[in-house]
Design a protein around this motif. Structure first.
Motif, PDB file in Angstrom:
ATOM      1  N   ARG A 170      40.959  20.894  30.679  1.00  0.00           N
ATOM      2  CA  ARG A 170      40.749  20.235  29.390  1.00  0.00           C
ATOM      3  C   ARG A 170      41.395  21.072  28.280  1.00  0.00           C
ATOM      4  O   ARG A 170      41.485  22.303  28.390  1.00  0.00           O
ATOM      5  CB  ARG A 170      39.267  20.004  29.146  1.00  0.00           C
ATOM      6  N   PRO A 171      41.805  20.430  27.182  1.00  0.00           N
ATOM      7  CA  PRO A 171      42.515  21.146  26.118  1.00  0.00           C
ATOM      8  C   PRO A 171      41.673  22.212  25.410  1.00  0.00           C
ATOM      9  O   PRO A 171      42.205  23.200  24.939  1.00  0.00           O
ATOM     10  CB  PRO A 171      42.901  20.050  25.125  1.00  0.00           C
ATOM     11  N   ASP A 172      40.364  22.036  25.344  1.00  0.00           N
ATOM     12  CA  ASP A 172      39.512  22.999  24.638  1.00  0.00           C
ATOM     13  C   ASP A 172      38.907  24.046  25.576  1.00  0.00           C
ATOM     14  O   ASP A 172      37.870  24.627  25.275  1.00  0.00           O
ATOM     15  CB  ASP A 172      38.409  22.272  23.876  1.00  0.00           C
ATOM     16  N   HIS A 173      39.586  24.288  26.675  1.00  0.00           N
ATOM     17  CA  HIS A 173      39.085  25.249  27.670  1.00  0.00           C
ATOM     18  C   HIS A 173      38.946  26.617  27.022  1.00  0.00           C
ATOM     19  O   HIS A 173      39.801  27.052  26.265  1.00  0.00           O
ATOM     20  CB  HIS A 173      40.066  25.330  28.840  1.00  0.00           C
ATOM     21  N   THR A 174      37.847  27.300  27.302  1.00  0.00           N
ATOM     22  CA  THR A 174      37.592  28.598  26.683  1.00  0.00           C
ATOM     23  C   THR A 174      38.323  29.744  27.376  1.00  0.00           C
ATOM     24  O   THR A 174      38.428  30.826  26.814  1.00  0.00           O
ATOM     25  CB  THR A 174      36.082  28.910  26.660  1.00  0.00           C
ATOM     26  N   LEU A 175      38.827  29.523  28.561  1.00  0.00           N
ATOM     27  CA  LEU A 175      39.556  30.555  29.290  1.00  0.00           C
ATOM     28  C   LEU A 175      41.045  30.371  29.016  1.00  0.00           C
ATOM     29  O   LEU A 175      41.562  29.259  29.071  1.00  0.00           O
ATOM     30  CB  LEU A 175      39.262  30.416  30.789  1.00  0.00           C
ATOM     31  N   GLN A 176      41.742  31.435  28.707  1.00  0.00           N
ATOM     32  CA  GLN A 176      43.169  31.356  28.430  1.00  0.00           C
ATOM     33  C   GLN A 176      43.952  31.887  29.627  1.00  0.00           C
ATOM     34  O   GLN A 176      43.431  32.616  30.455  1.00  0.00           O
ATOM     35  CB  GLN A 176      43.503  32.155  27.178  1.00  0.00           C
ATOM     36  N   ALA A 177      45.236  31.512  29.666  1.00  0.00           N
ATOM     37  CA  ALA A 177      46.089  31.899  30.792  1.00  0.00           C
ATOM     38  C   ALA A 177      46.157  33.413  30.956  1.00  0.00           C
ATOM     39  O   ALA A 177      46.133  33.920  32.081  1.00  0.00           O
ATOM     40  CB  ALA A 177      47.482  31.315  30.614  1.00  0.00           C
ATOM     41  N   THR A 178      46.221  34.147  29.862  1.00  0.00           N
ATOM     42  CA  THR A 178      46.282  35.610  29.942  1.00  0.00           C
ATOM     43  C   THR A 178      45.036  36.171  30.609  1.00  0.00           C
ATOM     44  O   THR A 178      45.122  37.037  31.491  1.00  0.00           O
ATOM     45  CB  THR A 178      46.437  36.209  28.526  1.00  0.00           C
ATOM     46  N   ALA A 179      43.868  35.675  30.203  1.00  0.00           N
ATOM     47  CA  ALA A 179      42.611  36.139  30.807  1.00  0.00           C
ATOM     48  C   ALA A 179      42.564  35.759  32.279  1.00  0.00           C
ATOM     49  O   ALA A 179      42.071  36.534  33.104  1.00  0.00           O
ATOM     50  CB  ALA A 179      41.429  35.540  30.059  1.00  0.00           C
ATOM     51  N   LEU A 180      43.074  34.582  32.608  1.00  0.00           N
ATOM     52  CA  LEU A 180      43.094  34.137  33.999  1.00  0.00           C
ATOM     53  C   LEU A 180      43.957  35.070  34.849  1.00  0.00           C
ATOM     54  O   LEU A 180      43.563  35.441  35.962  1.00  0.00           O
ATOM     55  CB  LEU A 180      43.610  32.693  34.073  1.00  0.00           C
ATOM     56  N   VAL A 181      45.097  35.487  34.334  1.00  0.00           N
ATOM     57  CA  VAL A 181      45.977  36.421  35.056  1.00  0.00           C
ATOM     58  C   VAL A 181      45.256  37.745  35.291  1.00  0.00           C
ATOM     59  O   VAL A 181      45.228  38.268  36.413  1.00  0.00           O
ATOM     60  CB  VAL A 181      47.291  36.667  34.270  1.00  0.00           C
ATOM     61  N   HIS A 182      44.639  38.271  34.257  1.00  0.00           N
ATOM     62  CA  HIS A 182      43.977  39.578  34.377  1.00  0.00           C
ATOM     63  C   HIS A 182      42.779  39.510  35.328  1.00  0.00           C
ATOM     64  O   HIS A 182      42.591  40.405  36.155  1.00  0.00           O
ATOM     65  CB  HIS A 182      43.565  40.095  33.001  1.00  0.00           C
ATOM     66  N   ASP A 183      41.993  38.430  35.220  1.00  0.00           N
ATOM     67  CA  ASP A 183      40.851  38.276  36.126  1.00  0.00           C
ATOM     68  C   ASP A 183      41.310  38.155  37.582  1.00  0.00           C
ATOM     69  O   ASP A 183      40.711  38.752  38.481  1.00  0.00           O
ATOM     70  CB  ASP A 183      40.014  37.056  35.749  1.00  0.00           C
ATOM     71  N   ALA A 184      42.365  37.384  37.807  1.00  0.00           N
ATOM     72  CA  ALA A 184      42.880  37.215  39.170  1.00  0.00           C
ATOM     73  C   ALA A 184      43.424  38.541  39.705  1.00  0.00           C
ATOM     74  O   ALA A 184      43.196  38.896  40.866  1.00  0.00           O
ATOM     75  CB  ALA A 184      43.970  36.152  39.190  1.00  0.00           C
ATOM     76  N   PHE A 185      44.125  39.284  38.873  1.00  0.00           N
ATOM     77  CA  PHE A 185      44.683  40.574  39.287  1.00  0.00           C
ATOM     78  C   PHE A 185      43.567  41.530  39.681  1.00  0.00           C
ATOM     79  O   PHE A 185      43.644  42.205  40.708  1.00  0.00           O
ATOM     80  CB  PHE A 185      45.541  41.154  38.157  1.00  0.00           C
ATOM     81  N   VAL A 186      42.501  41.559  38.877  1.00  0.00           N
ATOM     82  CA  VAL A 186      41.367  42.443  39.181  1.00  0.00           C
ATOM     83  C   VAL A 186      40.682  41.997  40.467  1.00  0.00           C
ATOM     84  O   VAL A 186      40.303  42.819  41.301  1.00  0.00           O
ATOM     85  CB  VAL A 186      40.369  42.476  37.993  1.00  0.00           C
ATOM     86  N   ARG A 187      40.525  40.677  40.647  1.00  0.00           N
ATOM     87  CA  ARG A 187      39.887  40.183  41.885  1.00  0.00           C
ATOM     88  C   ARG A 187      40.703  40.562  43.109  1.00  0.00           C
ATOM     89  O   ARG A 187      40.153  40.897  44.153  1.00  0.00           O
ATOM     90  CB  ARG A 187      39.750  38.656  41.851  1.00  0.00           C
ATOM     91  N   LEU A 188      42.017  40.479  42.977  1.00  0.00           N
ATOM     92  CA  LEU A 188      42.869  40.769  44.130  1.00  0.00           C
ATOM     93  C   LEU A 188      42.978  42.258  44.424  1.00  0.00           C
ATOM     94  O   LEU A 188      42.909  42.678  45.574  1.00  0.00           O
ATOM     95  CB  LEU A 188      44.277  40.219  43.885  1.00  0.00           C
ATOM     96  N   LEU A 189      43.170  43.040  43.382  1.00  0.00           N
ATOM     97  CA  LEU A 189      43.526  44.443  43.608  1.00  0.00           C
ATOM     98  C   LEU A 189      42.555  45.441  42.991  1.00  0.00           C
ATOM     99  O   LEU A 189      42.785  46.650  43.073  1.00  0.00           O
ATOM    100  CB  LEU A 189      44.929  44.703  43.052  1.00  0.00           C
ATOM    101  N   GLY A 190      41.476  44.968  42.393  1.00  0.00           N
ATOM    102  CA  GLY A 190      40.563  45.867  41.712  1.00  0.00           C
ATOM    103  C   GLY A 190      39.498  46.486  42.583  1.00  0.00           C
ATOM    104  O   GLY A 190      38.783  47.367  42.151  1.00  0.00           O
ATOM    105  N   SER A 191      39.391  46.064  43.826  1.00  0.00           N
ATOM    106  CA  SER A 191      38.344  46.618  44.686  1.00  0.00           C
ATOM    107  C   SER A 191      38.786  47.962  45.267  1.00  0.00           C
ATOM    108  O   SER A 191      39.947  48.331  45.194  1.00  0.00           O
ATOM    109  CB  SER A 191      38.024  45.636  45.816  1.00  0.00           C
ATOM    110  N   LYS A 192      37.837  48.657  45.837  1.00  0.00           N
ATOM    111  CA  LYS A 192      38.136  49.971  46.436  1.00  0.00           C
ATOM    112  C   LYS A 192      39.068  49.843  47.636  1.00  0.00           C
ATOM    113  O   LYS A 192      39.837  50.726  47.930  1.00  0.00           O
ATOM    114  CB  LYS A 192      36.847  50.661  46.846  1.00  0.00           C
ATOM    115  N   SER A 193      38.955  48.723  48.342  1.00  0.00           N
ATOM    116  CA  SER A 193      39.842  48.508  49.487  1.00  0.00           C
ATOM    117  C   SER A 193      40.646  47.219  49.255  1.00  0.00           C
ATOM    118  O   SER A 193      40.220  46.137  49.614  1.00  0.00           O
ATOM    119  CB  SER A 193      39.034  48.391  50.778  1.00  0.00           C
ATOM    120  N   PRO A 194      41.811  47.348  48.593  1.00  0.00           N
ATOM    121  CA  PRO A 194      42.624  46.162  48.316  1.00  0.00           C
ATOM    122  C   PRO A 194      43.100  45.502  49.605  1.00  0.00           C
ATOM    123  O   PRO A 194      43.266  46.162  50.632  1.00  0.00           O
ATOM    124  CB  PRO A 194      43.794  46.699  47.507  1.00  0.00           C
TER     125      PRO A 194
END
Length: 143
Positions: free
Chosen positions: A45-69
């Motif tokens: 939806r156009p009024d989505h509170t999540l922005q593309a930049t935040a989505l990139v950072h959250d995804a990056f942390v989910r993928l590689l932010g753990s102790k065992s990537p």
């Protein structure tokens, strides 16, 4: 002429625990991840509170932010995993928003509990009229 860095080799270094490789990786993949995020956000939806930049950072942390990537076989495998992580983040965000929107933070009471509690007495027509008279008298005394 400098050749492009091998992202797959950097991913292998990240998987082996090389923290410096993580710093090398983000600038190399950021633009592509941002394009992926923008594409996924285009169907939101156009009024989505999540922005593309935040989505990139959250995804990056989910993928590689753990102790065992995780282990990535290739650059393609990494981008597919990133797209999946972004999709999961958007679904989690939608679930959270829908839960709160639908009263997820409130205590639920079923209508059967409200309509006829087990210890409720049935009021007949005579008692209802008597109650009404009493309430009218009370209103005259103390409006």
């Amino acid at each position: 002429m400098e050749s492009a860095p091998d992202i797959t080799a950097i991913l292998k270094r990240v998987s082996s625990g090389d923290s410096l490789a993580l710093d090398e990786l983000l600038p190399l993949v950021y633009d592509d991840l941002r394009r992926q995020a923008t594409a996924q956000m285009s169907s939101e939806r156009p009024d989505h509170t999540l922005q593309a930049t935040a989505l990139v950072h959250d995804a990056f942390v989910r993928l590689l932010g753990s102790k065992s990537p995780p282990q990535f076989d290739s650059q393609r495998h990494f981008y597919a995993a990133a797209a999946k992580a972004m999709q999961r983040i958007l679904v989690d965000h939608a679930r959270s928003r829908a839960r709160l929107k639908r009263g997820g933070d409130r205590f639920r009471v079923d209508l059967t509990d409200v309509r006829e509690p087990a210890n409720a007495k049935v009021i007949g027509p005579e008692q209802m009229l008597e109650l009404d008279d009493t309430l009218q008298k009370l209103e005259r005394v103390d409006p």
